[in-house]
Design a protein around this motif. Structure first.
Motif, PDB file in Angstrom:
ATOM      1  N   PRO A 190      32.089  35.271   3.684  1.00 14.42           N
ATOM      2  CA  PRO A 190      30.669  35.485   3.930  1.00 14.42           C
ATOM      3  C   PRO A 190      29.468  35.808   3.441  1.00 14.42           C
ATOM      4  O   PRO A 190      28.413  35.551   2.872  1.00 14.42           O
ATOM      5  N   THR A 191      29.794  37.287   2.980  1.00 11.99           N
ATOM      6  CA  THR A 191      28.804  37.849   2.504  1.00 11.99           C
ATOM      7  C   THR A 191      28.780  38.249   0.575  1.00 11.99           C
ATOM      8  O   THR A 191      28.315  39.420   0.009  1.00 11.99           O
ATOM      9  N   ILE A 192      29.599  37.468   0.127  1.00 14.48           N
ATOM     10  CA  ILE A 192      29.674  37.356  -0.801  1.00 14.48           C
ATOM     11  C   ILE A 192      28.993  37.165  -2.317  1.00 14.48           C
ATOM     12  O   ILE A 192      28.455  36.245  -1.341  1.00 14.48           O
ATOM     13  N   GLU A 193      27.923  37.363  -3.193  1.00 15.15           N
ATOM     14  CA  GLU A 193      26.968  37.131  -3.986  1.00 15.15           C
ATOM     15  C   GLU A 193      28.376  36.515  -4.843  1.00 15.15           C
ATOM     16  O   GLU A 193      29.366  37.267  -5.432  1.00 15.15           O
ATOM     17  N   THR A 194      27.922  35.126  -5.684  1.00 17.72           N
ATOM     18  CA  THR A 194      28.327  35.134  -6.988  1.00 17.72           C
ATOM     19  C   THR A 194      28.002  34.716  -8.145  1.00 17.72           C
ATOM     20  O   THR A 194      27.014  34.759  -7.773  1.00 17.72           O
ATOM     21  N   LYS A 195      28.420  35.115  -9.365  1.00 17.63           N
ATOM     22  CA  LYS A 195      27.897  34.631 -10.122  1.00 17.63           C
ATOM     23  C   LYS A 195      28.301  33.759 -11.599  1.00 17.63           C
ATOM     24  O   LYS A 195      29.427  32.953 -10.690  1.00 17.63           O
ATOM     25  N   LYS A 196      27.729  32.583 -11.922  1.00 19.28           N
ATOM     26  CA  LYS A 196      28.304  31.646 -12.639  1.00 19.28           C
ATOM     27  C   LYS A 196      29.387  31.844 -13.679  1.00 19.28           C
ATOM     28  O   LYS A 196      29.092  32.921 -14.268  1.00 19.28           O
ATOM     29  N   GLY A 197      30.210  31.261 -13.179  1.00 14.15           N
ATOM     30  CA  GLY A 197      31.350  31.467 -13.855  1.00 14.15           C
ATOM     31  C   GLY A 197      32.711  32.518 -13.572  1.00 14.15           C
ATOM     32  O   GLY A 197      33.851  32.891 -14.204  1.00 14.15           O
ATOM     33  N   LEU A 198      32.294  32.888 -12.920  1.00 16.06           N
ATOM     34  CA  LEU A 198      33.644  33.825 -12.023  1.00 16.06           C
ATOM     35  C   LEU A 198      33.375  33.966 -10.291  1.00 16.06           C
ATOM     36  O   LEU A 198      32.299  34.333  -9.641  1.00 16.06           O
ATOM     37  N   LEU A 199      34.300  34.764  -9.366  1.00 15.96           N
ATOM     38  CA  LEU A 199      34.317  34.046  -7.822  1.00 15.96           C
ATOM     39  C   LEU A 199      34.883  35.710  -7.506  1.00 15.96           C
ATOM     40  O   LEU A 199      35.612  35.737  -7.308  1.00 15.96           O
ATOM     41  N   SER A 200      34.117  36.317  -6.812  1.00 14.20           N
ATOM     42  CA  SER A 200      34.667  37.877  -6.344  1.00 14.20           C
ATOM     43  C   SER A 200      34.445  38.506  -5.316  1.00 14.20           C
ATOM     44  O   SER A 200      33.192  37.962  -4.074  1.00 14.20           O
ATOM     45  N   PHE A 201      35.013  38.428  -4.607  1.00 14.41           N
ATOM     46  CA  PHE A 201      34.908  38.835  -2.823  1.00 14.41           C
ATOM     47  C   PHE A 201      36.477  39.883  -2.870  1.00 14.41           C
ATOM     48  O   PHE A 201      36.898  40.183  -3.155  1.00 14.41           O
ATOM     49  N   PRO A 202      35.900  40.692  -1.153  1.00 16.96           N
ATOM     50  CA  PRO A 202      36.782  42.306  -0.934  1.00 16.96           C
ATOM     51  C   PRO A 202      38.116  41.345  -0.429  1.00 16.96           C
ATOM     52  O   PRO A 202      38.092  40.293  -0.446  1.00 16.96           O
ATOM     53  N   VAL A 203      39.449  42.160  -0.883  1.00 15.66           N
ATOM     54  CA  VAL A 203      40.420  42.028  -0.100  1.00 15.66           C
ATOM     55  C   VAL A 203      40.473  42.071   0.977  1.00 15.66           C
ATOM     56  O   VAL A 203      40.526  44.007   1.190  1.00 15.66           O
ATOM     57  N   LEU A 204      41.063  42.195   2.614  1.00 12.30           N
ATOM     58  CA  LEU A 204      41.106  42.390   3.596  1.00 12.30           C
ATOM     59  C   LEU A 204      42.376  43.425   3.588  1.00 12.30           C
ATOM     60  O   LEU A 204      43.705  42.564   2.911  1.00 12.30           O
TER      61      LEU A 204
END
Length: 442
Positions: free
Chosen positions: A22-36
């Protein structure tokens, strides 16, 4: 996670899938977020008065969080490059240990009847893994993608656990999907088909065992501040023959050798260690042929325990030795501090188990992958690797011409990995004490 059986013949319509944090912002062309990271403080290897084989125990598990249905229901699943299907809701009572059962119950559940967008696909399948298995019932529902203006992808096909054994979490399989192992789009396929990524490529940095923040996965991108030096390109090898049957497509890379560098800088390379190696984030341990397992036992003067582990004194964890894995002209040196895990207080073991069977193949799990930065490129069937370091964040989009990644240079220096594998409190507290002394007396 070493997948044994999968639903190759299921034919569903084009559907989307995605993961969310829920706290992640994305850039157009990629999806980035933490691994728990989920850690078992004490493995408690005995459950119901039986010794649990080490291969059925996860001391440190890497997870991703999803929000499924309408309204969204949060669940956690294992980040798994060794399989290619998504399913949720394991049978917690069959988890290998009491601690894993408790974590399973706390990882969230998807209740189909509580979602107004749930559709029963009317199909079931059994999936077998290297440990345990799952009978799943296929469903379709919405899954929210972070950064998509709260508009979920619709009618995503995934599995809901009916009856599972020896598994504490559902599985987020991100291996080869439609056209390779499946007849419907999996996560990687849909991220690309829905225009969230520009390529069917993703990169993973798991982070160190003692990292406070864990790692990150970037679908459609790479982070040049998560590795040092240049990226090395390797062919994603085709399915490897297992007995008389050809296996599914997985992330196989040709390994040149396995060896060790001792704390006093004595280097040894093990004979007959050239073989295909599977890169598998769903496996806590690395699985090597018996002769390499035996060589590691000798060099570490380890004791073979009843649970199958190679027990070593916990005092050697902080010694400056490495276990070395070479691919072409790249050597990933895995520090003792990353290759050795504390299973229980005072009980430490090497992150390796013997691989069963007569075929020389390796499975390189988390005990190896914590020290590697890897790009998995399904667009061009390549793998890119470098040594993992952490010196911040600088994300770059990987387009369909993923080969351009070879022009990217890691911005970290070799010293960063050392600090990445040490708990921050071990660094911050002594540093703060020194600063206090200087202020007091100067």
């Amino acid at each position: 996670m070493m997948l044994a059986l999968a639903g190759f013949q299921l034919a569903f319509a084009l559907l989307g899938t995605a993961l969310t944090f829920p706290t992640i912002e994305t850039k157009k062309g990629l999806l980035s977020f933490p691994v728990l990271q989920k850690r078992s403080q004490s493995v408690n290897l005995r459950k119901r008065d039986n010794v649990v084989a080490l291969g059925n125990v996860s001391t440190l598990t890497y997870l991703i969080r999803l929000e499924i249905g309408t309204p969204p229901q949060p669940v956690e699943v294992v980040l798994d490059t060794g399989s290619f299907e998504l399913w949720v809701d394991p049978t917690c009572a069959t988890a290998a240990t009491q601690g894993q059962e408790e974590k399973c119950n706390a990882s969230g559940r998807y209740v189909p009847g509580q979602s107004s967008t749930y559709v029963d696909k009317g199909a079931k399948q059994y999936i077998g893994y290297g440990k345990g298995g799952a009978e799943i019932s296929y469903a379709a529902d919405s899954i929210l993608v972070p950064g998509s203006n709260s508009q979920p992808l619709r009618n995503v096909v995934f599995g809901v656990g009916v009856d599972t054994t020896e598994l504490a979490w559902g599985v987020g399989g991100i291996g080869h999907g439609n056209g390779f192992n499946l007849h419907y789009n999996n996560l990687i396929d849909e991220l690309h088909a829905q225009g969230i990524t520009q390529s069917k490529a993703f990169s993973i940095a798991l982070g160190g065992q003692y990292s406070e923040t864990g790692g990150a996965i970037i679908f459609g991108g790479v982070d040049t501040k998560k590795f040092g030096g240049k990226l090395h390109k390797f062919d994603n090898m085709p399915p490897q023959i297992e007995g008389s049957k050809e296996g599914p497509w997985r992330y196989w890379v040709q390994m040149k050798s396995v060896g060790i560098t001792t704390p006093n800088k004595v280097v040894a390379t093990y004979e007959y260690s050239t073989m295909p190696a599977l890169l598998d984030t769903g496996s806590t341990w690395s699985y090597l042929p018996q002769h390499i397992f035996d060589s590691l036992q000798d060099d570490f003067n380890a004791t073979l325990s009843e649970d199958g582990s190679l027990e070593v004194p916990c005092s050697i964890v902080d010694q400056p030795g490495t276990v070395d894995f070479t691919f072409g002209d790249l050597t990933i040196q895995v520090p003792y501090s990353e290759f050795i895990s504390q299973l229980e207080p005072g009980y430490c073991a090497l992150g390796v188990l013997p691989r069963k069977g007569s075929y020389d193949r390796a499975v390189l799990g988390d005990s190896f992958l914590r020290s590697a930065y890897v790009i998995f490129d399904q667009t061009n069937q390549h793998l890119y690797m470098a040594s993992y370091h952490d010196c911040g964040t600088n994300e770059q989009i990987l387009s369909g011409e993923v080969g351009a990644a070879l022009n990217l240079t890691g911005q970290c220096h070799s010293g960063h990995h050392l600090f990445a594998s040490i708990p921050m409190c071990w660094i911050i507290v002594p540093a703060a004490f020194v600063l206090w002394v200087l202020v007091l007396f100067l």
